[in-house]
Design an enzyme around this catalytic site. Structure first.
Site, PDB file in Angstrom:
ATOM      1  NE  ARG A 125      63.736  40.083  33.036  1.00 16.14           N
ATOM      2  CZ  ARG A 125      64.697  39.191  33.156  1.00 16.14           C
ATOM      3  NH1 ARG A 125      64.659  38.318  34.137  1.00 16.14           N
ATOM      4  NH2 ARG A 125      65.680  39.151  32.300  1.00 16.14           N
ATOM      5  CB  THR A 129      68.557  44.476  39.188  1.00 20.05           C
ATOM      6  OG1 THR A 129      67.238  44.848  38.785  1.00 20.05           O
ATOM      7  CG2 THR A 129      69.388  45.720  39.447  1.00 20.05           C
ATOM      8  CG  ASP A 223      51.699  37.958  26.872  1.00 22.35           C
ATOM      9  OD1 ASP A 223      50.751  38.758  26.971  1.00 22.35           O
ATOM     10  OD2 ASP A 223      52.860  38.246  27.214  1.00 22.35           O
ATOM     11  CG  ASP A 226      51.402  39.270  23.467  1.00 23.65           C
ATOM     12  OD1 ASP A 226      51.486  40.482  23.759  1.00 23.65           O
ATOM     13  OD2 ASP A 226      52.379  38.532  23.290  1.00 23.65           O
TER      14      ASP A 226
HETATM   15  N1  URA Z   1      51.602  36.757  32.200  1.00 25.99           N
HETATM   16  C1  URA Z   1      50.868  36.180  31.221  1.00 25.99           C
HETATM   17  O1  URA Z   1      50.233  36.858  30.407  1.00 25.99           O
HETATM   18  N2  URA Z   1      50.817  34.838  31.155  1.00 25.99           N
HETATM   19  C2  URA Z   1      51.479  34.050  32.021  1.00 25.99           C
HETATM   20  O2  URA Z   1      51.386  32.833  31.913  1.00 25.99           O
HETATM   21  C3  URA Z   1      52.251  34.665  33.024  1.00 25.99           C
HETATM   22  C4  URA Z   1      52.295  36.026  33.100  1.00 25.99           C
END
Ligand code: URA
Length: 231
Positions: A125, A129, A223, A226
């Protein structure tokens, strides 16, 4: 397409699945797939189990992605002395992973296609912007002549993958030769990607209910990067 129109949380049988755009393919909702997904969604799951069961799903997704590549007829001689009229793969492929989470899908692709070329794209990101911005890309030089399996496990808003597809198009890859492979997709992401690029094929492991305010897939699995690579 509205989020509720695509809701899959009640484990629908394939006959009761909502209609998807023509280029969106969802893996059959088998009990094995759902059991693997249940494990990786569980926040108590250890990292090694998360990797193991994600890899099982990735393998299914890659095999399904490869089913969309063209084949030509080929005859071989069987040990029985009889000919067999089969097929062989036609055309060259490469994988392109969207960093970092997409790298988790590279091994599954290599298991199916031993010496496959792999490119990488890093999109983040833009702080000013708030839009997805290309930070880095390294792609096979002849990518325009290849079929591309684009790898990213989570399709949330679709912003990153839309940017990644733009990068592939800038490198001469025809949209019809891009197959985007993901484990869990949101209805919003599917809508955004298919509206922008109707010719790109999407192979989704599962379609969830929507997005949280933080744009995580809901119910999702947190995530992915992660949990797969360690935070
Ligand atoms: N990326 C991820 O790892 N999990 C999500 O829920 C959305 C994007």
């Amino acid at each position: 397409m509205t989020p509720s129109a695509l809701s899959a949380s009640q484990h629908p049988s394939s006959s009761s699945l909502p209609r998807l755009p023509p280029n969106v393919i969802r893996l059959p909702a088998t009990s094995q797939l759902e059991a693997c997904l249940t494990i990786i969604r569980d926040k108590q799951t250890s990292r090694s189990d998360f990797i193991f069961y994600s890899d099982r799903i990735i393998r299914l997704l890659v095999e399904e992605g490869l089913n969309h590549l063209p084949v030509v007829g080929k005859q071989v001689q069987c040990p029985t002395g009889l000919p067999y009229n089969g097929v062989e793969f036609q055309g060259r492929i490469c994988g392109v992973s969207i960093l970092r989470a997409g790298e988790a899908m590279e091994a599954g692709l290599r298991e199916c296609c031993r010496s496959v070329r792999i490119g990488k794209i890093l999109i983040q990101r833009d702080e000013e912007t708030a839009k997805p911005k290309l930070f880095y890309s390294k792609l096979p030089r002849d990518i325009a002549d290849r079929w591309v399996l684009l790898l990213d496990p989570m399709l949330a808003t679709g912003g990153s993958v839309i940017k990644a597809i733009e990068v592939l198009v800038d490198h001469g890859v025809p949209l019809e030769r891009i197959i985007f492979v993901n484990l869990v997709a949101s209805p919003e992401g599917i809508e955004n990607v298919t509206k922008r690029f109707p010719a790109v094929r999407l192979i989704c492991g599962w379609i969830d209910d929507g997005l949280t305010e933080q744009n995580l897939i809901w119910p999702g699995l947190g995530d992915f990067g992660d949990r797969y690579f360690g935070a």
